[in-house]
Design an enzyme around this catalytic site. Structure first.
Site, mmCIF file in Angstrom:
data_model
loop_
_atom_site.group_PDB
_atom_site.id
_atom_site.type_symbol
_atom_site.label_atom_id
_atom_site.label_comp_id
_atom_site.label_asym_id
_atom_site.label_seq_id
_atom_site.Cartn_x
_atom_site.Cartn_y
_atom_site.Cartn_z
ATOM 1 N N TYR A 1 62.010 9.078 38.399
ATOM 2 C CA TYR A 1 63.403 9.049 38.858
ATOM 3 C C TYR A 1 64.276 8.112 38.032
ATOM 4 O O TYR A 1 63.796 7.357 37.204
ATOM 5 C CB TYR A 1 63.514 8.770 40.348
ATOM 6 N N GLU A 2 65.590 8.219 38.282
ATOM 7 C CA GLU A 2 66.627 7.515 37.500
ATOM 8 C C GLU A 2 66.559 7.861 36.014
ATOM 9 O O GLU A 2 66.856 7.039 35.149
ATOM 10 C CB GLU A 2 66.526 5.999 37.687
ATOM 11 N N GLY A 3 66.223 9.106 35.721
ATOM 12 C CA GLY A 3 66.078 9.550 34.341
ATOM 13 C C GLY A 3 64.628 9.396 33.931
ATOM 14 O O GLY A 3 64.110 8.279 33.861
#
Length: 580
Positions: free
Chosen positions: A433-435
């Protein structure tokens, strides 16, 4: 096995490695902060993590969240822990005093975040995005929106979410379909479905502030047409907004965190920043979140190290080589060479990450508070370069080190009898997550290194060369060699990218790994110099000396493999057959 905050190493990093008090003295906003105050903050945060959060970690994982008539109930003890968090003033730690914050440096907030995620990752997911949302609204929201919603975030009365992902749109935000229709009074009706929303619904706060990417009716296609809107759970008239939790994800780890599928049915919201400028506003929050996710990896590595160390100091098995057999013919497993190597890797990589993570946070403090514009610009460039490295490398190490720690336990580690299996499960999500870490590698090499022809990267390389010049002995020569390797690799990448547009994408992952190894080299070379200030007879100095030697002898050889992998990326990759 109880989690303990690594206060000794945290204080070593602040006092000796960073010399944080000297930096604070040069920044007007932090000139009144000293190491005594910093130690008090860390000690109180440690007490909260050890006494409030850590005891809820296993029970929160086992119990998980439940959805009842559209309302989410978090695990037992989570709401009370959040009330204690608010009463302790922790949401306000690094926020502007003019908005009710305490105005403390982000480097102290980084230490707090490490402790929150290390003691209870599932619980910390509810608070982890709050500072990023605060920065987003403080930077881009109108004065009216700031006055209405920032005090709630700073005080902890409200918790924010980040609503990007949709069923058909993960990393590619250009595929988002959520819509926002103007209502004629300055507000918008937001409609659409969002997926994987951490803390999308919960019982910790009355209000939840959703920051939602959506398209206005006149939006151009692609990601340039996205706008950011603030959609509260409750409207100003006291009525429930049209935001519905349609389901909870059943996950591998962080089961105490409510990961929600949200449906917006014409929910009332307000534009944050400019129309069609949503990505610029959202990235303020995402960049903060990416540093925090890197600190999650650090938290996982620390707890994995503690769990493996404690077990190895009590588990007895066959006699270690070269040692006399005991009465039972067994020895503590930490005396066996294979286990010693694993335990030392856990300790050394973790402590190196801590120094680097706090270093990045310190650059953010300089970028925000330095009086000199040139100094602020340099600090912002360095922080931007460090962020994707920290997010990707720390989270990869958090998972890898948890796996190596589990190996210390043998078969017991694979059972729920010991907490290491939860640490392994919880740590895996941070690489996604978050890229994703692949996105981080592309961001580093293509946008932040090749994007300006390597000018910004030269600043980072300059910091490493300065340390090589200040260090002595093997640390100085090896760090100098690392700097030369980085410069050579960058020149090759710039040349290859001009002829083969896909080459940087093939090399990006190994380039980021190479940068992470270079930064660890910097961390331990600087440590070798800093420990000269410690008492000769201190245990900390002896352990740091051992760690320096272990890094240069056992871990730095990763560099040659990473350089070779970047060279090998010159060969094209075949495509997988699309039919069988």
């Amino acid at each position: 096995m109880a989690w303990k905050a690594p206060l000794c190493d945290m204080q070593f990093v602040l006092q000796h490695w960073l010399q944080a008090d000297q930096t604070w003295a040069q920044l007007p906003a932090y000139a009144d902060i000293d190491l005594d105050l910093a130690s008090q903050v860390l000690e109180q945060a440690a007490r909260f993590g050890e006494q409030v959060l850590a005891p809820l970690n296993t029970s929160g994982d086992r119990q998980g969240c439940r959805l009842e008539a559209g309302e989410v109930r978090t695990p037992d003890g989570f709401p009370a822990a959040y009330r204690a968090y608010v009463e302790g003033g922790w949401p306000a730690l690094a926020c502007d005093p003019a908005l009710g914050g305490q105005g403390l440096p982000l480097v102290l907030d980084a230490a707090l975040q490490e402790m929150l995620f290390g003691s209870n990752h599932g619980w910390a997911m509810y608070t982890g995005i709050a500072h990023g949302a605060y920065l987003c609204l403080k930077t881009h929201a109108s004065a009216e929106l700031q006055a209405r919603y920032l005090p709630g975030i700073v005080s902890g009365a409200a918790l924010p979410t980040m609503c990007l992902t949709e069923p058909q749109a993960g990393s590619d935000l250009s595929l988002l379909r959520s819509r926002a229709e103007p209502l004629g009074d300055g507000s918008y009706a937001v409609s659409g479905n969002k997926l994987f929303i951490s803390g999308g619904e919960h019982d910790l706060t009355h209000d939840i502030l959703h920051l939602v990417l959506a398209r206005l009716p006149d939006a151009p296609p692609g990601s340039r047409g996205l706008s950011l809107l603030l959609v509260p759970k409750w409207r100003e008239d006291g009525q429930r907004n049209a935001v519905h939790c349609d389901g909870l994800e059943h996950k591998l780890g962080i089961r105490g965190s409510a990961t929600c599928a949200l449906r917006f049915d014409g929910a009332r919201g307000w534009l944050v920043g400019q129309a069609h400028g949503g990505l610029a506003a959202m990235f303020v929050m995402m960049n903060s979140a990416r540093l925090h996710v890197g600190l999650q990896g650090l938290g996982h590595a620390e707890v994995a190290w503690q769990q493996a160390r404690d077990y190895a100091l009590e588990r007895r098995q066959m006699a270690a080589p070269g040692r006399a057999k005991g009465v039972d013919g067994a020895d503590l497993i930490h005396r066996h060479p294979a286990m010693r190597r694993t335990l030392l890797e856990l300790r050394v990589r973790t402590e190196g990450m801590r120094a680097l993570g706090y270093w990045a946070a310190q650059w953010l403090d300089v970028a925000a508070a330095a009086a000199d514009p040139g100094q602020r610009a340099k600090a912002a460039t360095l922080a931007a370069l460090l962020t994707p490295i920290i997010k990707a490398a720390f989270t990869e190490q958090g998972f890898s080190l948890a796996s190596k720690a589990l190996q210390v336990f043998g078969g017991y580690g694979y059972s729920q009898e010991f907490a290491i299996e939860q640490t392994l499960r919880d740590s895996r999500i941070a690489m996604i997550y978050e890229g994703t870490n692949e996105i981080q590698a592309n961001d580093l090499l293509l946008r932040k290194v090749l994007g300006d022809g390597g000018e910004g990267f030269a600043l980072l390389l300059g910091e490493l060369r300065t340390e090589a010049g200040a260090s002595a002995g093997k640390a100085a020569s090896e760090l100098g060699r690392v700097c030369d390797s980085l410069a050579t690799v960058l020149a090759k990448v710039l040349l290859m990218a001009a002829d083969d547009p896909e080459y940087p994408y093939r090399a990006a992952g190994d380039f980021l790994a190479l940068c992470a190894t270079a930064l660890q080299t910097y961390a331990w070379a600087r440590c070798a110099r800093c420990i000269e200030a410690l008492p000769v007879e201190s245990l900390l100095r002896r352990e740091k000396q051992e760690s320096v030697g272990f890094f240069f002898n056992y871990l730095l050889p990763d560099l040659d493999r990473q350089v070779a992998a970047i060279d090998a990326a010159a060969a094209p990759l075949p495509f997988i057959a699309e039919s069988f």
